[in-house]
Design an enzyme around this catalytic site. Sequence first.
Site, PDB file in Angstrom:
ATOM      1  N   ASP A 136      41.796 -43.140   1.111  1.00  0.00           N
ATOM      2  CA  ASP A 136      42.197 -44.182   0.160  1.00  0.00           C
ATOM      3  C   ASP A 136      42.871 -43.593  -1.080  1.00  0.00           C
ATOM      4  O   ASP A 136      42.201 -42.981  -1.915  1.00  0.00           O
ATOM      5  CB  ASP A 136      40.925 -44.954  -0.236  1.00  0.00           C
TER       6      ASP A 136
ATOM      7  N   ASP B  89      48.810 -47.590  -2.811  1.00  0.00           N
ATOM      8  CA  ASP B  89      47.397 -47.635  -2.444  1.00  0.00           C
ATOM      9  C   ASP B  89      47.221 -47.754  -0.929  1.00  0.00           C
ATOM     10  O   ASP B  89      47.335 -48.846  -0.372  1.00  0.00           O
ATOM     11  CB  ASP B  89      46.740 -48.823  -3.168  1.00  0.00           C
TER      12      ASP B  89
END
Length: 418
Positions: free
Chosen positions: A126, A305
């Site tokens: 992530d 992201d």
Amino acid sequence: MYMKASLVALALVLPAAASPITSGLGTRIPFQKRNTLTDSEGMFDFAKAARQVARDHNKHRNNLQNLERNVGRHAFNEGAEIKPFMPVPALARRQSESLTDENHDEYWAGNIGIGTPFQQFLVDFDTGSSDLWVPSTNCSDAQFAKKKKYDPTVSSTGVRTDKEFILRYGDGSSVSGPVWQEVIQVASITVKDQYFAPVHILSDSFAPETDDGILGLAFQSLSNIHEPPFVNNAKAQGAIKDAVFGFRIAKTGSELYIGGTDASQYTGDIEYHSVVGNTGYWQIGGGQLTLGSTVVSSGMKTIIDSGTTLIYGPPDMVAKLYSNIPGSAVYQQNKEFYTYPCANVPSNITLSWGGKQWTISADNFKAGKADSTHCVGAISAKDLGLGDNVWLVGDSFMKNVYTAFSFEQNSVGFAVLN
Ligand SMILES: *[C@@H]1O[C@H](CO)[C@@H](O)[C@H](O)[C@H]1NC(C)=O
Ligand SMILES: *[C@@H]1O[C@H](CO)[C@@H](O)[C@H](O)[C@H]1NC(C)=O
């Protein structure tokens, strides 16, 4: 004399030669494809999407709180604010059962090892958060029965610290546990004394995921533990030469490459853009969104992201985008999603940062079918509190490009995928 001169020349040349973002020196970590927000028939699964929106919202709320505590509010983007929790819609019972059985991996997950000997976990890589956490054997909640659990009693290298890790979620729950230091292995990269959280409490919103935990790849200032994240630690310990990593996110052959970029995955040069601000995010500025020849938004700040499926933009700008797509409409009175005629898929939506225009393919723009003739767009309207004209750019964009992240040069780059 001659030898000495060439050594001097080498010494002068090396720092410059070492500074470009390297390729070919790192380590490949294959990971699994993430499903889209659709069911098996390609229909948009609104309940699932709504849960994901709430989770994304609360994730970034946690990030902002960490940033405020670690650095201070002055590090926030202009117009940023910590929004109230967004309640996570409950799972329907029937859905919850099938979800735990099926392979609903919405996140890009790959295997890592923790401890000595290694205990294996599937984690989401992530770029939108900065901590590593996995469940621990102290987590006895039945809904997490299928997740792997870190057991410190069978590791010879784990050390408990006096720190605590806690991320709060809008369902009143949290992801929390003590902070430990351990040996962490990601492919052939081994790091010792890595701070991480074996959690005994997990928010319900993590129950449906097949991955066990998350490995954060953003900057330390977003870290709840407030210690160096894995890649930074790997660099500090000499396990990688450059704190650089690259993502290829695709239907097949997805990989994270740590220690450089994987030149076999892209063609041409990587177009780099400096990180702007001190937000702890991989945020680049000067972004522009276009639909054909129409400039929908410019001067955008964009946070890249990999832990987010969709692209979120300011509601007025997103409304403007869809108003330029003939036949589009708000989806089922929901103000976050829009539909457009599937027969008229916009294939000319691009993002750019002053260089190449990077197209979001028609396939990647489609989040799913709303009905037999309408599709739901992957650009959704939501103010996450990240700041004025800040867009959160997830893998609906990243799937179109090779993306490189360099701590060395404090920049994010894009290249043409092979
Ligand atoms: C589990 O709980 C016990 C008792 O509180 C504690 O001693 C141990 O450190 C915990 N393990 C982990 C991994 O947090
Ligand atoms: C861009 O796509 C939209 C939607 O398909 C279409 O209406 C428009 O004509 C296209 N614009 C250009 C310049 O191709």
